[in-house]
Scaffold this active site. Sequence first.
Site, PDB file in Angstrom:
ATOM      1  N   ASP A 172      44.829 -40.237  84.016  1.00  0.00           N
ATOM      2  CA  ASP A 172      44.739 -38.807  84.346  1.00  0.00           C
ATOM      3  C   ASP A 172      43.988 -38.648  85.663  1.00  0.00           C
ATOM      4  O   ASP A 172      42.905 -39.203  85.845  1.00  0.00           O
ATOM      5  CB  ASP A 172      44.004 -38.082  83.213  1.00  0.00           C
ATOM      6  CG  ASP A 172      44.062 -36.560  83.350  1.00  0.00           C
ATOM      7  OD1 ASP A 172      44.492 -35.892  82.402  1.00  0.00           O
ATOM      8  OD2 ASP A 172      43.661 -36.055  84.408  1.00  0.00           O
ATOM      9  N   ASP A 195      49.808 -34.588  86.220  1.00  0.00           N
ATOM     10  CA  ASP A 195      48.809 -35.559  86.674  1.00  0.00           C
ATOM     11  C   ASP A 195      48.377 -36.508  85.576  1.00  0.00           C
ATOM     12  O   ASP A 195      47.317 -37.118  85.659  1.00  0.00           O
ATOM     13  CB  ASP A 195      47.583 -34.841  87.251  1.00  0.00           C
ATOM     14  CG  ASP A 195      46.596 -34.413  86.173  1.00  0.00           C
ATOM     15  OD1 ASP A 195      47.039 -34.079  85.052  1.00  0.00           O
ATOM     16  OD2 ASP A 195      45.387 -34.431  86.448  1.00  0.00           O
ATOM     17  N   GLU A 196      49.181 -36.625  84.506  1.00  0.00           N
ATOM     18  CA  GLU A 196      48.764 -37.571  83.469  1.00  0.00           C
ATOM     19  C   GLU A 196      49.962 -38.222  82.804  1.00  0.00           C
ATOM     20  O   GLU A 196      51.065 -37.674  82.791  1.00  0.00           O
ATOM     21  CB  GLU A 196      47.849 -36.904  82.439  1.00  0.00           C
ATOM     22  CG  GLU A 196      48.487 -35.900  81.552  1.00  0.00           C
ATOM     23  CD  GLU A 196      47.502 -35.330  80.523  1.00  0.00           C
ATOM     24  OE1 GLU A 196      47.045 -36.089  79.649  1.00  0.00           O
ATOM     25  OE2 GLU A 196      47.201 -34.139  80.603  1.00  0.00           O
TER      26      GLU A 196
HETATM   27  P1  TTP Z   1      44.068 -31.321  84.123  1.00  0.00           P
HETATM   28  O1  TTP Z   1      44.318 -32.809  84.156  1.00  0.00           O
HETATM   29  O2  TTP Z   1      43.893 -30.660  82.794  1.00  0.00           O
HETATM   30  O3  TTP Z   1      42.754 -30.981  84.951  1.00  0.00           O
HETATM   31  P2  TTP Z   1      42.235 -31.601  86.318  1.00  0.00           P
HETATM   32  O4  TTP Z   1      43.051 -32.758  86.778  1.00  0.00           O
HETATM   33  O5  TTP Z   1      42.086 -30.507  87.323  1.00  0.00           O
HETATM   34  O6  TTP Z   1      40.755 -32.058  85.943  1.00  0.00           O
HETATM   35  P3  TTP Z   1      40.336 -33.327  85.064  1.00  0.00           P
HETATM   36  O7  TTP Z   1      39.540 -34.192  85.984  1.00  0.00           O
HETATM   37  O8  TTP Z   1      39.499 -32.761  83.968  1.00  0.00           O
HETATM   38  O9  TTP Z   1      41.582 -34.002  84.580  1.00  0.00           O
HETATM   39  O10 TTP Z   1      45.233 -30.571  84.863  1.00  0.00           O
HETATM   40  C1  TTP Z   1      45.874 -31.116  86.009  1.00  0.00           C
HETATM   41  C2  TTP Z   1      46.242 -30.024  86.981  1.00  0.00           C
HETATM   42  O11 TTP Z   1      47.131 -29.094  86.348  1.00  0.00           O
HETATM   43  C3  TTP Z   1      45.055 -29.218  87.457  1.00  0.00           C
HETATM   44  O12 TTP Z   1      44.434 -29.800  88.601  1.00  0.00           O
HETATM   45  C4  TTP Z   1      45.671 -27.880  87.758  1.00  0.00           C
HETATM   46  C5  TTP Z   1      46.863 -27.788  86.818  1.00  0.00           C
HETATM   47  N1  TTP Z   1      46.541 -26.879  85.708  1.00  0.00           N
HETATM   48  C6  TTP Z   1      46.835 -25.524  85.850  1.00  0.00           C
HETATM   49  O13 TTP Z   1      47.386 -25.119  86.862  1.00  0.00           O
HETATM   50  N2  TTP Z   1      46.515 -24.668  84.846  1.00  0.00           N
HETATM   51  C7  TTP Z   1      45.894 -25.087  83.707  1.00  0.00           C
HETATM   52  O14 TTP Z   1      45.600 -24.253  82.833  1.00  0.00           O
HETATM   53  C8  TTP Z   1      45.582 -26.494  83.567  1.00  0.00           C
HETATM   54  C9  TTP Z   1      44.877 -27.016  82.328  1.00  0.00           C
HETATM   55  C10 TTP Z   1      45.918 -27.348  84.589  1.00  0.00           C
HETATM   56 MG    MG Z   2      43.558 -34.309  85.475  1.00  0.00          MG
END
Ligand code: TTP
Ligand code: MG
Length: 427
Positions: free
Chosen positions: A11, A106-107
Amino acid sequence: MSDRATVLHVDLDAFYVSMELLRHPELRGAPVVVAGGLGNRGVVNTASYEARKFGVRSAMAVSQARRLCPQAVFLASDYAYYSKASKQFHAILRDFTPLVEPAGSDEAYLDVRGTEHLFGAPEAVAATIKQRVREEIGISASIGVSVNKLVSKVASDAGKPDGLVVVAEGTEAAFFAPRPIRELPMVGRKTAEILGGLGIHTIGDIARTPESALVAKFGRHGADLRTRAFGIYDAPVVSSRGDAKSISRDITFDEDEPDGDRLRAVLRSQAERISHELVKSGKAARTVSLRLRFPPFETLSRSVTPQVTTDLADEIYSHGCALFEKAWDENERRPVRLIGIGVHNIVERARQLRLGETLEADRLQDTVESLRDRFGDLTVRRANELRSPYRHHGPDYIPPFTAPKFDAELPGSAAAEIGHGDGEDWE
Ligand code: TTP
Ligand code: MG
């Protein structure tokens, strides 16, 4: 390490923010918030870890984020730019095994069993993936390695940012035991409160609670909860190369959301992201669906199949919103735990002109899309959205101009049974 701990969950850290920091390096170390729309109706996509310290979270109203962290720098989302990185990211993963299950932009989960002779042990694969993401995209990833998707997901979260956490086979329950219950993907705020009332605070506390007590509180979910507290999870990594059968976006709120305007704003932001993905791959959808969850686990799905296919954000939003209004009314407009829109029955885009729709309107949409791709989402906006995205920086701030060349699309977003971000399986 045992030879069955071959499942990786990868991720990216603060994905949208990390991408913005690449082109705004002067903002490193500052609280940064990336949002879909910066006006009052805007919704936070993600926040830097510095901004999260102030309580800013994904899916929060921009107005609330500004209240919590007025000193943060707010940037408008540029989905085309992130999509390109997302495509690069998923391509890196597929270099190691075809068994890659995307779980959002992103995962992803990978099962690297049987690849040792090529790339070494799973831990070495994880280290190499992190290094390649760092070198080729420029940002950091966190990785969990274990015997299954659930434990790897919790492990990658536990290591954030820039972490690599290996949970050897047989140590799953011990790894989970001291961790707070909120780290289990199926435990939201309300469930945590109910568990807290029973004196259950760690995952180990769940494991020690008799199944009957959990079933009495949560029904059949109680039994699942207990099984998972031991780190037991059977669903295998399923590769999903090829076309997505559905694309969905959903969000689980930290605090159940009572405000209809906020919920509609979240739906709009989700519709825009789904539309972007459809348009990039030249696809359109027949069916639009809505998913709502009320605490603790009551989930409902509704869908509609209009006469014509669509790839337009406005239409996806209005279908989703109509489903939402009806379903929400029927549920006494109670606060919502999770909300999401999905599109299904995806087909090649061969949009017929509709009654009243001119060729110009179609061309206009194409032109808008291509301008957005070349110059970012902010280039073309509705008149009523007009407001400088950089206004909050003060009059002297000149944003560095970047025109990302875009030729990417998000990978077929298939399904993650666990995970509360994008792409949870709806079928
Ligand atoms: P995530 O992997 O949930 O969050 P992140 O990568 O920003 O942070 P983390 O280090 O905790 O993994 O989500 C990935 C991307 O998806 C995030 O950067 C933005 C987008 N996203 C949204 O646009 N809306 C949302 O509600 C979520 C959860 C994510
Ligand atoms: Mg992330």
